[in-house]
Motif scaffolding. Structure first.
Motif, short mmCIF file in Angstrom:
data_model
loop_
_atom_site.label_atom_id
_atom_site.label_comp_id
_atom_site.label_asym_id
_atom_site.label_seq_id
_atom_site.Cartn_x
_atom_site.Cartn_y
_atom_site.Cartn_z
N LEU A 6 16.52 20.24 4.15
CA LEU A 6 15.18 20.16 3.60
C LEU A 6 14.55 21.53 3.95
O LEU A 6 14.29 21.98 5.10
CB LEU A 6 14.38 19.16 4.59
CG LEU A 6 12.99 18.87 4.26
CD1 LEU A 6 13.04 18.02 3.12
CD2 LEU A 6 12.60 17.98 5.52
N ARG A 7 14.29 22.11 2.91
CA ARG A 7 13.95 23.56 2.95
C ARG A 7 14.54 24.42 3.77
O ARG A 7 14.23 25.35 4.55
CB ARG A 7 12.43 23.58 3.38
CG ARG A 7 11.23 22.87 2.31
CD ARG A 7 10.14 22.71 2.96
NE ARG A 7 9.14 22.76 2.00
CZ ARG A 7 8.25 23.71 1.53
NH1 ARG A 7 8.07 24.64 1.85
NH2 ARG A 7 7.54 23.52 0.39
N ARG A 141 7.06 18.92 10.64
CA ARG A 141 6.68 19.49 9.17
C ARG A 141 7.27 21.00 9.11
O ARG A 141 7.21 21.66 9.94
CB ARG A 141 5.15 19.63 9.42
CG ARG A 141 4.14 19.98 8.16
CD ARG A 141 3.06 20.68 8.39
NE ARG A 141 2.03 19.75 8.54
CZ ARG A 141 1.44 19.22 7.78
NH1 ARG A 141 1.44 19.79 6.36
NH2 ARG A 141 0.55 18.36 8.00
N THR A 151 4.12 22.16 2.30
CA THR A 151 4.90 21.87 3.31
C THR A 151 5.77 20.81 3.16
O THR A 151 5.51 19.82 2.13
CB THR A 151 4.36 21.72 4.65
OG1 THR A 151 3.18 20.82 4.51
CG2 THR A 151 3.45 22.88 5.09
N ALA A 152 6.82 20.36 3.85
CA ALA A 152 7.50 19.15 3.77
C ALA A 152 7.65 18.61 5.03
O ALA A 152 7.51 19.15 6.10
CB ALA A 152 8.79 19.37 3.15
N HIS A 154 9.20 15.25 7.59
CA HIS A 154 10.37 14.25 8.06
C HIS A 154 10.53 13.81 9.21
O HIS A 154 10.01 14.59 10.31
CB HIS A 154 11.61 15.19 7.67
CG HIS A 154 12.82 14.40 7.91
ND1 HIS A 154 13.39 13.43 7.14
CD2 HIS A 154 13.70 14.44 9.26
CE1 HIS A 154 14.43 12.80 7.93
NE2 HIS A 154 14.66 13.38 9.02
#
Ligand SMILES: O=C(O)CCC(=O)C(=O)O
Ligand SMILES: [Mn+2]
Length: 200
Positions: A6-7, A141, A151-152, A154
């Protein structure tokens, strides 16, 4: 569950089985007995909602004079050793060439959070930061290497491990909130996050 990216953060869900999580918590009780949790104050004078302590040659501290690594707990004693179970995870996922200098322990009680920040008090950013989550779920974040932009998010659960390395080593990240009481690992609830860092 299989790992994913993730990123640039390598996320390994359920890396630690429940029995390993419980063993880790008991090792951490010894750490906290020797180096009690404290509430860091930011350079601007705000008390952080997360309580902290560390294990290893260095611990991360913050007060009116700034953020830094210190060879001693604020009460003066040296930090305890990093538990063997933590070092095993580091050697498995990061490197067996060098152990981390610091294992920062963050405790999030009800309502605690951590604002978006970069981990940049270390000397060599080619070493990843390894993060281990225990107890209640926390909403991670992840942003960019500069402030702002998309932003992502989880949800990190107990036993999840994250490797923050490569281009993402200097990505902004934070914990928006926890789901207090979502795990039974810690009898009084809350979330523990460990981050292992090579400091110098
Ligand atoms: O609690 C987490 O998952 C992240 C903690 C963190 O970013 C830090 O301690 O620098
Ligand atoms: Mn961080």
């Amino acid at each position: 569950m299989t790992e994913f990216d993730l990123r640039g953060f390598r996320i390994l869900p359920e890396y630690l089985a429940p029995a390993c999580q419980a063993d880790l918590v008991s090792a951490l009780r010894d750490v906290v007995a020797q180096a009690p949790l404290f509430s860091p104050v930011t350079p601007s004078g705000k008390t952080m909602s997360v309580r902290m302590t560390s294990a290893g040659r260095y611990g991360w501290v913050s007060d009116r004079s700034g953020y830094r690594y210190s060879g001693a707990h604020p009460a003066g004693q040296p930090w305890p050793d990093i538990p063997a179970a933590v070092l095993r995870i580091w050697r498995d996922l990061v490197s067996d060439r060098r152990d981390p200098d610091c294992c920062l322990l963050n405790y999030y009680g009800e309502g605690a959070r951590m604002g978006l920040h970069q981990d940049r008090d270390e000397a060599d950013f080619s070493w990843p930061v390894l993060s281990i989550s225990l107890g209640d779920e926390g909403l991670l974040r992840i942003g960019n290497t500069a402030r702002g932009g998309a932003t992502a998010s989880h949800w990190l659960r107990s036993g999840d491990v994250v490797v923050m390395g490569g281009a993402a080593r200097l990505a902004y990240h934070g914990v928006d909130r926890i789901r207090f009481g979502s795990s039974t690992l810690l009898p009084k609830g809350g979330r523990i996050n460990l981050t292992c860092r090579v400091v110098d």
